[in-house]
Design a protein around this motif. Structure first.
Motif, PDB file in Angstrom:
ATOM      1  N   ASP A  53      46.276  35.916  39.339  1.00 46.74           N
ATOM      2  CA  ASP A  53      45.175  36.512  38.496  1.00 46.74           C
ATOM      3  C   ASP A  53      44.883  37.751  38.929  1.00 46.74           C
ATOM      4  O   ASP A  53      43.893  38.655  38.315  1.00 46.74           O
ATOM      5  CB  ASP A  53      43.953  35.353  38.390  1.00 46.74           C
ATOM      6  N   ASN A  82      39.285  47.050  35.541  1.00 43.96           N
ATOM      7  CA  ASN A  82      40.001  45.892  35.811  1.00 43.96           C
ATOM      8  C   ASN A  82      39.066  45.219  36.986  1.00 43.96           C
ATOM      9  O   ASN A  82      39.524  45.150  37.967  1.00 43.96           O
ATOM     10  CB  ASN A  82      41.282  45.910  36.304  1.00 43.96           C
ATOM     11  N   GLN A  85      40.878  42.234  39.049  1.00 44.89           N
ATOM     12  CA  GLN A  85      42.466  42.469  39.190  1.00 44.89           C
ATOM     13  C   GLN A  85      42.551  43.829  40.096  1.00 44.89           C
ATOM     14  O   GLN A  85      43.227  44.866  39.749  1.00 44.89           O
ATOM     15  CB  GLN A  85      43.118  42.759  37.732  1.00 44.89           C
TER      16      GLN A  85
END
Length: 104
Positions: A53, A82, A85
């Motif tokens: 992930d 993000n 991430q």
């Protein structure tokens, strides 16, 4: 022991946020490199799942060759786009800072 390249952070998301907020916009290498199938932590040989992930969307994809390394996207725009991430795979020859840890 001294300084060595950092292995998997216990909390990569918080670490990236700390770097952006307290140090600045830096993309940093972590201690993982491709083996042709996955990226592996150099010190432990543990692999990073290609479906973890923490990968930026569409990463690592084919960027798992022995010429590819793990980059933490510690840049404010990437943090905003993000937020959960931080991992990115790129050529090891791309000039970036290296994140190290001190071993006692």
């Amino acid at each position: 022991e001294g300084y060595v390249m950092a292995t998997k952070p216990h909390d990569a998301i918080t670490l990236r946020k700390y770097i952006v907020e307290h140090i600045g916009d830096y993309k940093v290498y972590l201690g993982a490199k491709g083996d042709g199938s996955v990226l592996r932590w150099v010190r432990t040989d543990d692999h990073i799942s290609n479906t973890d992930d923490l990968w930026k969307p569409n990463h690592p994809g084919s960027r798992v060759t022995t010429s590819d390394c793990l980059l933490m996207m510690s840049h404010e725009s990437y943090l905003n786009d993000n937020p959960t991430q931080p991992f990115y795979s790129t050529r090891c020859t791309t000039p970036r800072y290296t994140l190290c840890e001190y071993l006692i």
